[in-house]
Design an enzyme around this catalytic site. Structure first.
Site: not given
Length: 786
Positions: A108, A110
């Protein structure tokens, strides 16, 4: 003590090792450094670190396959010399037997602010260059609905939201801010790729001091900071689109619209006006109609609409509104409302999406390219909307409608995850756990024993950013940061790049992945396009070594108008990338999809789980699962700032005094939040900063089940309660913001479970399972040529 430059998603800083801790100094140019930086001080040596490659006992003993023991099993630690051949052999087996379309490349993005050690880019590059591709995901949990609807209506999300200096103009020009969902400073602490200057709070403070008026519609008072002095209208959740329609009715009925702008820059006004006035369906969307749905008085809406037409008005719509059923509608209607005012594209007014949701939204775009790692060609065409992962794993072969297409879920045999925690981002965690038990193998790169790591078969220890060199950069931040290593890697932790390089070598594809470069050589190569663009523009363009020595480099912003402002200035010569080239208040394309849950114009649809629906008779409170103030998502949940936001080791659930009194709940009580999907424990805080019949519980607590068969989260993760459904057939976005629940005081004794303790770990002994000795599966067969 020598501090070295570094960066994170929540701020640039300098750091130095100080015994077992990290000493941190925020960037000197940051007017409002984030307290989340404190979470880093003890992180490198925290007991939750993954120290060595770990293989789930059941996977080693019985081999690959669906397994209900994922999430409860123990692990065997191996050395890298044993781990790499095992992982490579399993990747080779899946790719040869089922093809790369049976591998889901999950990440994802991050994990790191660095541009090279960006886990999502690394895992995708590895799967593409080594195995020929992977099944990918599309969109984000944060803005999936907006990412789908905005290109139909006005333009791509980044081109609209990340081009102009909205914060600077808000501070100096805006007269009225009408904010749907607020602009919470806690969210603006972070930005993907880093943020060197936090400007949201200073901008709102300056605007208020100048006399700007802030009006907010939200169930939570603190969705705007006190410095804004906002007028808080505590509407029922999921009613913002109805409020906007009520405001639009006043503008149309009282002829306060900017009709020349509508004629020059928009299409579909007449169709939208027919809906607003009731000519098309017999229901006029008057302020009285909106008041009955939202709980906001009709005279308040009528007066606000008139003031909006008379002043330089900025309409903002938060990410939170579209993280819900029919989440496309408030975004589309926000654009439409600003279009009716005729102020789109003008300085200090118009429409701003997600302003305050991420720190660098609303800031000018950069005028030079950023270092970017090429991911290679993905030879697999299959993809899913990112929030549909559980559907994909549970129902291979099933179809779903998405943005005018019909997709088929692939049959995923192996999940490879690096740089994310789906047991934070995803909804209905009981369903996600069942989904994660379906693949044959789950491989995860992790620094810490998160819930995702505990549901993997193979956990490979990855370095933190503090343990490696990188380059920090964000598309709307003018500071390029040399992210210098501060401490050595913990135990056997390795960079994702080093792990993938060894796996690629074992699979006979080493040079295809590494490009023949070391990590340091990659940093210099990625920096070069930025340097060359600076030199071509006559700017300061130091060599890579000079930049590294200096520690940071200031980058220029783009000149000239952005997409929307250029269009407004000259619609004929600078059309928008919509089907008509103009702002679409009615979309023939969307209407042509024939979706019952997303019409050809913005519309309020009655949600399944809202305070005015039938289900509220059983679960009468609306849960708001918003972003936390003390951490980014679930990262470093054990850090000092994160722990300071908890009470008794649990997340805080805020509720209104009336709701607390009716249930015998007082501040400090342990409470149980529940619905048909699950339950969690939290600590109550009784406050009038929350609307009646609303409970607020931040996301990000590490999923900590009470027992193997009791998924009650002891830490207070709200995603045991949220719905795993798409926003609509258009976007299939995440609906994680809201859910109907009930709450009660918890008087029992909760099990004593340490959420940060590693699972049972054992080193391989003389009687280690066959797979631990490396002879259970066939060794990979290298391809004939590289």
């Amino acid at each position: 003590m020598t501090h070295r430059s570094h960066s994170s998603h929540w701020g640039a800083f300098a750091a130095a090792a100080a015994g077992d801790r990290i000493d941190i100094v925020p960037h000197p140019g940051d007017p409002c450094p984030s307290p989340i930086l404190e979470n880093l001080r003890d992180a490198p040596g925290h007991p939750a670190r993954v120290l060595r490659p770990a293989f789930r006992r059941g996977w080693l003993a019985d081999g690959p396959g669906p397994d209900r023991r994922r999430g409860t099993d123990g692990y065997v630690e191996l050395g890298w010399e044993a781990a790499i051949p095992l992982v490579a052999a399993e990747l080779d087996r899946i790719a040869r037997r089922h093809g790369p379309g049976a591998i889901f490349g999950g990440s994802y993005g991050w994990s790191s602010a660095g541009r090279f050690h960006h886990a999502q880019s690394q895992v995708h590059r590895f799967l593409n260059t080594t195995l020929g591709g992977h099944v990918a995901s599309h969109g984000t949990y944060s803005a999936g609905a907006a990412q789908a609807i905005m290109p139909h209506v006005i333009g791509g999300l980044d081109a609209v939201a990340r081009r102009d200096d909205v914060w600077g103009e808000l501070a100096t020009l805006t007269e009225l801010v009408v904010s749907f969902g607020g602009m919470p400073v806690r969210n603006a602490q972070v930005s993907a790729g880093g943020i060197s200057r936090h400007l949201a709070l200073p901008a709102m403070t300056a605007a208020r001091a100048r006399g700007a008026r802030f009006v907010m519609f939200s169930p939570l008072r603190d969705d705007l900071p006190d410095a804004a002095g906002c007028e808080w209208h505590a509407n029922a959740p999921l009613t913002d689109t109805a409020i906007m329609l009520g405001l639009a009715h006043v503008l149309i009925a009282e002829d306060l619209c900017d009709r020349p702008f509508l004629g020059r820059c928009c299409v579909g006004f007449d169709r939208l006006a027919d809906h607003v006035t009731g000519r098309s369906d017999g229901v006029a969307k008057t302020p009285e109609w909106a008041a009955a749905i939202s709980g906001i008085a009709a005279p308040t809406l009528r007066a606000l609409a008139r003031d909006m037409a008379a002043r330089r008005t900025l309409v903002t719509v938060s990410n939170s509104l579209q993280r819900a059923e029919f989440g496309e509608q408030p975004v589309w209607m926000g654009v439409a409302l600003a279009a009716l005012l005729g102020q789109i594209g003008l300085p200090g007014c118009g429409f701003a999406y997600s302003l305050g949701a991420i720190g660098n939204v609303g800031r000018p775009a950069l005028g030079v390219p950023l270092p970017t790692l090429e991911q290679g060609r993905n030879g697999v065409g299959d993809f899913i909307p990112v929030a549909r992962i559980a559907d994909m794993l549970l129902a291979p072969g099933a179809t779903l409608e998405f943005n005018g297409r019909v997709l088929a879920y692939p049959d995923i045999r192996l999940v490879y995850w690096a740089g994310g925690n789906p047991f934070h981002h995803h909804q209905d965690l009981a369903r996600l756990r069942a989904a994660f038990r379906r693949p044959e193998t789950v491989v995860v790169h992790e620094q810490f024993w998160t819930a995702t790591a505990r549901h993997a078969d193979i956990v490979l220890p990855a370095t933190m950013t503090l343990e490696r060199d990188d380059i920090g950069a964000s598309q709307n931040d003018t500071t390029l940061v040399a992210m210098k290593q501060i401490v050595p890697p913990r135990a056997a932790a390795r960079d994702d790049f080093a792990i993938f390089a060894d796996l690629a070598l074992a699979l006979g594809r080493g040079p295809a992945f590494t490009g023949g470069r070391s990590a340091r050589e990659w940093l210099a190569a990625l920096y070069e396009p930025t340097r060359a663009a600076l030199a071509a523009a006559g700017r300061n363009a130091p060599s890579f070594e000079e930049f590294w020595e200096e520690g940071e480099l200031e980058l220029p912003v783009a000149t000239g108008p952005g997409l929307v402002r250029g269009f407004v200035r000259s619609p004929a010569t600078a059309p928008l990338p919509t089907p008509s080239g103009r702002i679409e208040l009615f979309s023939d394309r969307i209407a042509g999809f024939g979706y019952a849950d997303c019409a050809g114009h913005p519309k309020w649809f009655e949600p399944v789980e809202w305070l005015g629906g039938a289900l509220a008779a059983t679960f009468p409170l609306q849960l708001v699962a918003n972003q936390p103030a003390g951490r980014l998502h679930s990262q470093l949940d054990f850090g000092a700032t994160s722990l300071a936001t908890k009470r008794g080791g649990r997340e805080v659930a805020r509720l209104h005094p009336d709701d607390a009194a009716a249930r015998g709940i007082a501040t400090g009580d342990t409470v149980r939040l529940y619905n048909r999907r699950g339950a969690c424990l939290a600590t109550a805080e009784v406050t009038r900063d929350v609307r009646p019949r609303v409970v607020q519980l931040a996301t990000g607590a590490w999923f900590t089940p009470a027992g193997p068969d009791d998924l009650t989260c002891l830490q207070g993760n709200p995603n045991v309660l949220t719905r795993d459904v798409g926003t609509s057939r258009l976007a299939q976005g995440c609906c994680g913001q809201l859910a109907l629940i009930e709450i009660e005081r918890f008087d029992g004794a909760a099990p004593a479970v340490d959420p940060y303790a590693p699972p049972p770990l054992a080193p391989p002994g003389p009687a280690a399972p066959a797979a631990a000795r490396g002879d259970a599966f066939a060794k990979p067969t290298p391809p004939a040529s590289d």
